[in-house]
Design an enzyme around this catalytic site. Sequence first.
Site, mmCIF file in Angstrom:
data_model
loop_
_atom_site.group_PDB
_atom_site.id
_atom_site.type_symbol
_atom_site.label_atom_id
_atom_site.label_comp_id
_atom_site.label_asym_id
_atom_site.label_seq_id
_atom_site.Cartn_x
_atom_site.Cartn_y
_atom_site.Cartn_z
ATOM 1 N N TRP A 210 -29.038 40.767 19.050
ATOM 2 C CA TRP A 210 -28.813 39.844 20.180
ATOM 3 C C TRP A 210 -28.668 40.580 21.506
ATOM 4 O O TRP A 210 -28.627 39.960 22.554
ATOM 5 C CB TRP A 210 -27.553 38.990 19.929
ATOM 6 C CG TRP A 210 -27.708 37.952 18.865
ATOM 7 C CD1 TRP A 210 -28.804 37.722 18.072
ATOM 8 C CD2 TRP A 210 -26.731 36.957 18.492
ATOM 9 N NE1 TRP A 210 -28.567 36.667 17.229
ATOM 10 C CE2 TRP A 210 -27.304 36.181 17.469
ATOM 11 C CE3 TRP A 210 -25.438 36.677 18.913
ATOM 12 C CZ2 TRP A 210 -26.617 35.122 16.856
ATOM 13 C CZ3 TRP A 210 -24.748 35.627 18.308
ATOM 14 C CH2 TRP A 210 -25.346 34.859 17.300
ATOM 15 N N LYS A 211 -28.530 41.881 21.466
ATOM 16 C CA LYS A 211 -28.300 42.682 22.682
ATOM 17 C C LYS A 211 -27.088 42.103 23.455
ATOM 18 O O LYS A 211 -26.149 41.652 22.822
ATOM 19 C CB LYS A 211 -29.570 42.731 23.529
ATOM 20 C CG LYS A 211 -30.779 43.160 22.685
ATOM 21 C CD LYS A 211 -31.996 43.465 23.476
ATOM 22 C CE LYS A 211 -33.120 43.829 22.515
ATOM 23 N NZ LYS A 211 -34.290 44.326 23.179
ATOM 24 N N SER B 128 -41.127 42.713 20.123
ATOM 25 C CA SER B 128 -41.804 41.420 20.297
ATOM 26 C C SER B 128 -42.221 40.783 18.971
ATOM 27 O O SER B 128 -43.240 40.079 18.910
ATOM 28 C CB SER B 128 -43.000 41.553 21.250
ATOM 29 O OG SER B 128 -42.552 41.967 22.524
HETATM 30 P P1 PGA Z 1 -37.613 42.209 21.138
HETATM 31 O O1 PGA Z 1 -36.494 43.327 20.922
HETATM 32 O O2 PGA Z 1 -37.826 41.529 19.817
HETATM 33 O O3 PGA Z 1 -37.048 41.303 22.183
HETATM 34 O O4 PGA Z 1 -38.860 42.916 21.593
HETATM 35 C C1 PGA Z 1 -36.454 44.077 19.749
HETATM 36 C C2 PGA Z 1 -35.394 45.136 19.853
HETATM 37 O O5 PGA Z 1 -35.149 45.644 20.956
HETATM 38 O O6 PGA Z 1 -34.762 45.494 18.846
#
Ligand code: PGA
Length: 212
Positions: A9-10, A179
Amino acid sequence: MKPLIIANWKCNPKSFKEAKKLFKIIPKKKEVIICPPSLYFCLGEKVNLGSQNCFLKEGAFTGEISPKMLKSLRINYVILGHSERRQIFEETDELIKEKVRACLKENLKVILCIGEKKGQNTLSVLKKQLIAFEKKVFAIAYEPVWAIGTGNACSPLQAKKTLEFIKSKNKTNVLYGGSANGSNFKEYLGVGFDGVLVGGASLKIEEFKKMI
Ligand code: PGA
């Protein structure tokens, strides 16, 4: 084994209320692991939780959390070496290696992220980053930096070459990240990845439900 879906989720979502909503759709399945900001761990009692980062030990290290703290809360997984930690917070391969060791010592399941930036030679970057690699890590996530959060995922066939390189070094789980979303993730499983590490798409309720 069923494919692993690890959600990163960052630094999201922006409120406790929104985090509650997101947790509601997460099933208690051993292959689905959610890595929220640590402030939201308390909402995820019923699911498998992971940390997005961790320091080496407890003590006078303002702002950090330790492997023992995670263990004591039954947060069994930890992402280490994410490219955002490497780039924004200037974590080096050496520090990441120390973190991997500290977490393995507490029997945490480490998800080690590696990946090249645009224009860099993939295998030579990976060889360098793999100094942090220990046989006992739970998974290695191949995350080309140029594919993260851009909507420009690495093609499954291109990613497969890296997968084979990593598998030639060790038989650990290998995940694709960058992504990955509800429409493309099956293609990575199709070329042999053991699962996906998902950022943006894991914050979209309908899309993430589809992946689960
Ligand atoms: P993303 O991020 O799916 O938004 O590209 C993946 C990640 O940073 O682990």
